[in-house]
Design a protein around this motif. Structure first.
Motif, PDB file in Angstrom:
ATOM      1  N   GLY A  58      27.312   5.158   0.125  1.00 28.69           N
ATOM      2  CA  GLY A  58      27.812   3.833  -0.236  1.00 28.69           C
ATOM      3  C   GLY A  58      26.708   2.789  -0.314  1.00 28.69           C
ATOM      4  O   GLY A  58      25.554   3.047   0.050  1.00 28.69           O
ATOM      5  N   PRO A  59      27.043   1.585  -0.767  1.00 37.11           N
ATOM      6  CA  PRO A  59      26.022   0.538  -0.921  1.00 37.11           C
ATOM      7  C   PRO A  59      25.452   0.036   0.395  1.00 37.11           C
ATOM      8  O   PRO A  59      24.345  -0.491   0.419  1.00 37.11           O
ATOM      9  CB  PRO A  59      26.775  -0.576  -1.653  1.00 37.11           C
ATOM     10  N   PHE A  60      26.187   0.168   1.499  1.00 36.77           N
ATOM     11  CA  PHE A  60      25.686  -0.274   2.801  1.00 36.77           C
ATOM     12  C   PHE A  60      25.262   0.898   3.671  1.00 36.77           C
ATOM     13  O   PHE A  60      25.182   0.772   4.894  1.00 36.77           O
ATOM     14  CB  PHE A  60      26.748  -1.096   3.537  1.00 36.77           C
ATOM     15  N   GLY A  61      24.989   2.028   3.041  1.00 37.14           N
ATOM     16  CA  GLY A  61      24.539   3.207   3.781  1.00 37.14           C
ATOM     17  C   GLY A  61      23.108   3.039   4.261  1.00 37.14           C
ATOM     18  O   GLY A  61      22.496   1.974   4.124  1.00 37.14           O
ATOM     19  N   GLU A  62      22.552   4.093   4.828  1.00 36.52           N
ATOM     20  CA  GLU A  62      21.197   4.025   5.363  1.00 36.52           C
ATOM     21  C   GLU A  62      20.192   3.751   4.251  1.00 36.52           C
ATOM     22  O   GLU A  62      20.217   4.385   3.204  1.00 36.52           O
ATOM     23  CB  GLU A  62      20.832   5.335   6.065  1.00 36.52           C
ATOM     24  N   THR A  63      19.315   2.804   4.483  1.00 36.85           N
ATOM     25  CA  THR A  63      18.253   2.476   3.531  1.00 36.85           C
ATOM     26  C   THR A  63      16.928   2.896   4.128  1.00 36.85           C
ATOM     27  O   THR A  63      16.599   2.522   5.251  1.00 36.85           O
ATOM     28  CB  THR A  63      18.235   0.961   3.251  1.00 36.85           C
ATOM     29  N   ARG A  64      16.193   3.663   3.366  1.00 39.79           N
ATOM     30  CA  ARG A  64      14.900   4.148   3.832  1.00 39.79           C
ATOM     31  C   ARG A  64      13.794   3.553   2.976  1.00 39.79           C
ATOM     32  O   ARG A  64      14.013   3.141   1.847  1.00 39.79           O
ATOM     33  CB  ARG A  64      14.858   5.668   3.765  1.00 39.79           C
ATOM     34  N   VAL A  65      12.602   3.550   3.517  1.00 36.37           N
ATOM     35  CA  VAL A  65      11.449   2.989   2.819  1.00 36.37           C
ATOM     36  C   VAL A  65      10.630   4.124   2.229  1.00 36.37           C
ATOM     37  O   VAL A  65      10.313   5.090   2.924  1.00 36.37           O
ATOM     38  CB  VAL A  65      10.575   2.162   3.787  1.00 36.37           C
ATOM     39  N   GLY A  66      10.273   3.993   0.944  1.00 37.54           N
ATOM     40  CA  GLY A  66       9.377   4.957   0.310  1.00 37.54           C
ATOM     41  C   GLY A  66       7.935   4.564   0.592  1.00 37.54           C
ATOM     42  O   GLY A  66       7.318   3.842  -0.187  1.00 37.54           O
ATOM     43  N   TYR A  67       7.424   5.020   1.739  1.00 37.99           N
ATOM     44  CA  TYR A  67       6.088   4.597   2.152  1.00 37.99           C
ATOM     45  C   TYR A  67       5.010   5.010   1.154  1.00 37.99           C
ATOM     46  O   TYR A  67       4.000   4.331   1.011  1.00 37.99           O
ATOM     47  CB  TYR A  67       5.757   5.167   3.532  1.00 37.99           C
ATOM     48  N   GLY A  68       5.222   6.125   0.469  1.00 44.18           N
ATOM     49  CA  GLY A  68       4.221   6.592  -0.493  1.00 44.18           C
ATOM     50  C   GLY A  68       3.966   5.609  -1.614  1.00 44.18           C
ATOM     51  O   GLY A  68       2.835   5.453  -2.068  1.00 44.18           O
ATOM     52  N   THR A  69       5.005   4.917  -2.055  1.00 40.95           N
ATOM     53  CA  THR A  69       4.826   3.940  -3.129  1.00 40.95           C
ATOM     54  C   THR A  69       4.548   2.542  -2.586  1.00 40.95           C
ATOM     55  O   THR A  69       3.759   1.797  -3.175  1.00 40.95           O
ATOM     56  CB  THR A  69       6.069   3.901  -4.030  1.00 40.95           C
ATOM     57  N   GLU A  70       5.168   2.179  -1.488  1.00 44.75           N
ATOM     58  CA  GLU A  70       5.012   0.821  -0.968  1.00 44.75           C
ATOM     59  C   GLU A  70       3.600   0.578  -0.424  1.00 44.75           C
ATOM     60  O   GLU A  70       2.984  -0.451  -0.701  1.00 44.75           O
ATOM     61  CB  GLU A  70       6.041   0.543   0.127  1.00 44.75           C
ATOM     62  N   ILE A  71       3.078   1.509   0.344  1.00 41.46           N
ATOM     63  CA  ILE A  71       1.744   1.334   0.924  1.00 41.46           C
ATOM     64  C   ILE A  71       0.681   1.359  -0.164  1.00 41.46           C
ATOM     65  O   ILE A  71      -0.287   0.588  -0.125  1.00 41.46           O
ATOM     66  CB  ILE A  71       1.480   2.400   1.998  1.00 41.46           C
ATOM     67  N   SER A  72       0.865   2.214  -1.169  1.00 44.67           N
ATOM     68  CA  SER A  72      -0.138   2.271  -2.240  1.00 44.67           C
ATOM     69  C   SER A  72      -0.182   0.973  -3.032  1.00 44.67           C
ATOM     70  O   SER A  72      -1.264   0.536  -3.460  1.00 44.67           O
ATOM     71  CB  SER A  72       0.148   3.457  -3.163  1.00 44.67           C
ATOM     72  N   ASP A  73       0.965   0.311  -3.234  1.00 43.30           N
ATOM     73  CA  ASP A  73       0.971  -0.989  -3.921  1.00 43.30           C
ATOM     74  C   ASP A  73       0.182  -2.029  -3.143  1.00 43.30           C
ATOM     75  O   ASP A  73      -0.613  -2.787  -3.708  1.00 43.30           O
ATOM     76  CB  ASP A  73       2.408  -1.487  -4.122  1.00 43.30           C
TER      77      ASP A  73
END
Length: 199
Positions: free
Chosen positions: A83-98
């Motif tokens: 659902g829209p309020f389910g667990e949200t995870r961070v894509g560290y591979g893309t976020e840290i590289s940016d």
């Protein structure tokens, strides 16, 4: 387009006058910095709000609201893992590289175009508050890295600092900064010593 036009101008003038290559490069470098300034502005004014909105979850929530009656739309349905309020995870591979990419670009180009520092300060400030909000209210932490990410981030940021220092020294040499050149020689040594000490 701007980068390719600046490079092609340098190549044409270099063929016509090979002795003036340093002057041509020093005149072309500020033109290339406009590309990175535009990139930072784009990430700052569109990328940060885009992540705050959480576009896919917002679209999914609007879909649930429009296709489900109010009696059937329960909190359990919204907090379902899909659902829209389910667990949200961070894509560290893309976020840290940016973040590292912007940091390295800033360290390389702050000498050539100092306005990069002002724009990057605003971008990093926005990233800080955006991720702080996300981690406090939105993101579900599924694992702990134990600080393992920090070592790689620190290594790459120090490599960017070293590359920026070497670029600074080279740019001063191209601009014929005779007095500034010898004064900058201790900078890479200080960076290496500080890097070894902290590690």
């Amino acid at each position: 387009p701007l980068y390719s036009s600046a490079a092609s101008d340098v190549y044409k003038r270099q063929i016509q006058n090979p002795k003036a290559i340093l002057q041509l490069i020093s005149a072309a470098l500020p033109k290339v910095s406009i590309l990175f300034i535009n990139y930072i502005i784009t990430v700052w004014l569109s990328g940060v709000p885009y992540k705050m909105i959480r576009r896919f979850c917002a679209i999914q929530y609007l879909w649930y609201r429009s296709c489900t009656s109010n009696n059937a739309l329960t909190r359990r349905m919204l907090k379902n893992p899909d659902g829209p309020f389910g667990e949200t995870r961070v894509g560290y591979g893309t976020e840290i590289s940016d973040v590292l990419y912007v940091l390295c670009v800033v360290m390389l180009y702050w000498v050539i175009a100092p306005i990069v520092l002002i724009l990057a300060t605003g971008l990093f400030w926005s990233w800080y508050f955006m991720w702080k909000y996300q981690y406090v209210f939105v993101v579900t932490r599924t694992f702990e890295s134990g600080g393992k990410f920090w070592y790689k981030i620190y290594r790459y940021s120090m490599l960017g600092l070293m590359a920026g220092t070497i670029t600074f020294m080279a740019y001063m040499g191209i601009k014929e900064g005779i007095q500034q050149g010898p004064l900058l020689v201790p900078l890479p040594i200080i960076i290496v010593l500080a890097w070894r000490y902290t590690e």
